[in-house]
Design an enzyme around this catalytic site. Structure first.
Site, short mmCIF file in Angstrom:
data_model
loop_
_atom_site.label_atom_id
_atom_site.label_comp_id
_atom_site.label_asym_id
_atom_site.label_seq_id
_atom_site.Cartn_x
_atom_site.Cartn_y
_atom_site.Cartn_z
N SER A 257 0.82 -1.22 0.00
CA SER A 257 0.00 0.00 0.00
C SER A 257 0.85 1.27 0.00
CB SER A 257 -0.90 0.01 1.24
OG SER A 257 -1.66 1.19 1.27
N LYS B 163 -3.46 2.35 -2.25
CA LYS B 163 -3.14 3.37 -1.25
C LYS B 163 -4.23 3.34 -0.18
CE LYS B 163 -1.44 7.15 0.55
NZ LYS B 163 -0.20 6.98 1.32
N SER B 164 -3.91 3.64 1.07
CA SER B 164 -4.95 3.67 2.10
C SER B 164 -5.91 4.82 1.83
CB SER B 164 -4.35 3.83 3.49
OG SER B 164 -3.64 2.67 3.84
N ASN C 96 9.34 8.49 5.68
CA ASN C 96 8.26 9.27 5.09
C ASN C 96 7.22 9.65 6.12
OD1 ASN C 96 5.28 8.24 4.43
ND2 ASN C 96 6.58 6.43 4.63
N LEU D 183 -1.06 10.38 4.92
CA LEU D 183 -2.19 9.68 4.29
C LEU D 183 -2.95 10.53 3.26
CD1 LEU D 183 -3.54 7.73 7.42
CD2 LEU D 183 -2.31 6.76 5.46
N CYS E 47 -0.18 2.93 10.34
CA CYS E 47 0.60 4.08 9.88
C CYS E 47 1.12 4.84 11.12
CB CYS E 47 -0.30 4.99 9.04
SG CYS E 47 0.52 6.48 8.52
N LYS F 214 -3.48 -4.99 8.99
CA LYS F 214 -2.07 -4.61 8.85
C LYS F 214 -1.57 -4.05 10.18
CE LYS F 214 1.18 -2.19 5.85
NZ LYS F 214 1.33 -1.41 4.62
N ILE G 32 5.01 -5.85 8.17
CA ILE G 32 4.74 -4.73 9.04
C ILE G 32 4.51 -3.45 8.22
CG2 ILE G 32 6.07 -5.55 11.03
CD1 ILE G 32 8.49 -3.93 10.00
N GLY H 61 12.13 -0.01 3.81
CA GLY H 61 13.30 -0.45 3.04
C GLY H 61 14.14 -1.48 3.79
N GLY I 169 11.22 -4.24 3.56
CA GLY I 169 12.59 -4.33 3.06
C GLY I 169 12.85 -5.45 2.08
N THR J 256 9.24 -0.33 -0.98
CA THR J 256 10.39 0.53 -1.28
C THR J 256 11.16 0.05 -2.52
OG1 THR J 256 10.56 1.26 0.99
CG2 THR J 256 12.57 1.38 -0.30
C1 LIG Z 1 5.86 6.69 0.72
C2 LIG Z 1 5.16 5.59 1.46
C3 LIG Z 1 3.76 5.62 1.59
C4 LIG Z 1 3.09 4.61 2.28
N1 LIG Z 1 1.73 4.67 2.37
C5 LIG Z 1 1.06 3.65 3.03
C6 LIG Z 1 -0.37 3.65 3.10
O1 LIG Z 1 -1.07 4.52 2.56
N2 LIG Z 1 -0.96 2.63 3.78
C7 LIG Z 1 -0.25 1.60 4.38
O2 LIG Z 1 -0.86 0.70 4.97
N3 LIG Z 1 1.10 1.57 4.29
C8 LIG Z 1 1.76 2.55 3.63
N4 LIG Z 1 3.13 2.52 3.53
C9 LIG Z 1 3.86 1.38 4.15
C10 LIG Z 1 4.16 0.27 3.12
O3 LIG Z 1 2.97 -0.29 2.59
C11 LIG Z 1 5.01 -0.85 3.76
O4 LIG Z 1 4.29 -1.42 4.84
C12 LIG Z 1 6.36 -0.33 4.27
O5 LIG Z 1 6.90 0.64 3.40
C13 LIG Z 1 7.37 -1.46 4.44
O6 LIG Z 1 7.62 -2.14 3.22
P1 LIG Z 1 8.89 -1.78 2.28
O7 LIG Z 1 10.11 -1.81 3.14
O8 LIG Z 1 8.88 -2.84 1.21
O9 LIG Z 1 8.64 -0.42 1.72
C14 LIG Z 1 3.83 3.53 2.86
C15 LIG Z 1 5.23 3.49 2.72
C16 LIG Z 1 5.90 4.50 2.03
C17 LIG Z 1 7.40 4.42 1.90
#
Ligand SMILES: Cc1cc2nc3c(=O)[nH]c(=O)nc-3n(C[C@H](O)[C@H](O)[C@H](O)COP(=O)(O)O)c2cc1C
Length: 311
Positions: free
Chosen positions: A21, A45-46, A70, A74, A129, A164, A190, A216, A243, A265
């Protein structure tokens, strides 16, 4: 080649890699693009009850390939604008999971109903979040509240509901257990890990909001530990996030107990093309390790010994 298909909460995914998301997935076109690139499923996206502009800039700080901090706040167009985006996304042919955020059980239930009515295959509740006042982990850190929210949503919708979970807590598994009691069909873990960066020249936090959420490779061990602990406490499937950059990272999550994984990421760094390489890479890795199906690798690290000699 090893079979990558995954059954989860009554849904079938061609492979275990879902778009996470908030990254890439705001419009129907971008979600469809991730499916065309090879994602097994996509999370939107949420989305909230009303349009939100999000926080002022700067909202994202990129660290040299090890992640993002970040605090977007939302930003989203609001649920009223969303049905047509879902329709476009669904035409791409993979399950679409609609993410929603609310301030309490009642708001979650109303939003869940409206999101389910768009035709999504499942819901994901953003209980995690770390930087939006009144939402996310502020409502998702108390097990009783998590159970209440899940009960409210699952009593209103027929689609499976994924909870989540936040890592910013002493006991993420207790939140997952509460979500399962409330009727969750799966747990995803997570969300980002609360973090801060300071600009020493300006003598203030880098992000306009102050604290943010770290994503990440830096958070992979945190995500793995949460998935590991949650897998031992719930019977419903777990979706691992945090990550994942390579197929080997994903397999770590799968062996820790994840039935599927989400990628965020890595997509922000390299585009949705990552999905075209992750599937074949995982298939090859499973072949090398002697697994004919990805499902056979789920949770194997909990079995103690592999029968292989110690390293
Ligand atoms: C820029 C950005 C925006 C995000 N927006 C949301 C969101 O709207 N809803 C949500 O549940 N998680 C959101 N996340 C979290 C990601 O879905 C994910 O849980 C988190 O980034 C860890 O995964 P990754 O390391 O692969 O990025 C966001 C993350 C980033 C970096």
């Amino acid at each position: 080649m090893a079979d990558l298909s995954v059954q989860l909460a009554g849904l079938r995914f061609a492979n275990p890699f879902w778009l996470a998301s908030g990254i890439w997935g705001e419009s129907g076109d971008s979600l469809a693009g991730a499916v065309r690139a090879g994602a097994g499923g996509v999370v939107t996206k949420s989305i909230g009850a009303a349009p939100r502009p999000g926080f002022p800039n700067p909202t994202v700080e990129e660290y040299d390939r090890w992640g993002f901090l970040n605090a977007m706040g939302l930003p989203n167009p609001g649920i009223a604008e969303y049905p047509r985006e879902i329709e476009i996304a669904r035409r791409a042919g993979a399950p679409v999971i609609g993410s929603v955020f609310g301030g309490d059980a009642e708001e979650f239930a109303q939003l869940g109903e409206r999101m389910a009515a768009t035709g999504v295959d499942a819901l994901e509740l953003n209980l995690s979040c770390p930087h939006a006042e009144g939402f996310g982990s502020e409502v998702g850190s108390d097990p009783e509240n998590v159970e209440r929210i899940l009960r409210a949503v699952t009593s209103k919708v027929r689609v499976p509901v994924v909870a989540k979970i936040t890592p910013n807590t002493a006991d993420a598994a207790a939140l997952a257990v509460a979500a399962e009691r409330g009727g969750a069909a799966a747990i995803s873990a997570i969300n980002t890990v609360r973090g801060l960066a300071i600009d020493v020249h300006l003598r203030r936090p880098v992000l306009a909001h102050g604290t943010g959420g770290l994503s990440g490779p830096a958070i992979r061990p945190v995500g793995l530990a949460c998935v590991w602990q949650i897998y031992e406490k719930v019977r419903i499937p777990v979706v691992g996030i945090g990550g994942i950059m390579t197929a080997q990272d994903a397999l770590e999550y799968i062996m820790a107990g994840a039935r599927a994984v989400q990628v965020g990421t890595a997509v922000a760094f390299d585009g949705v093309g990552v999905f075209s390489r992750l599937g074949p890479e995982l298939s090859q890795l499973l072949d090398e390790l002697g697994f004919s199906r990805v499902a056979d690798a789920v949770g194997v690290a909990h079995q103690g010994t592999t029968g292989l000699p110690p390293p």
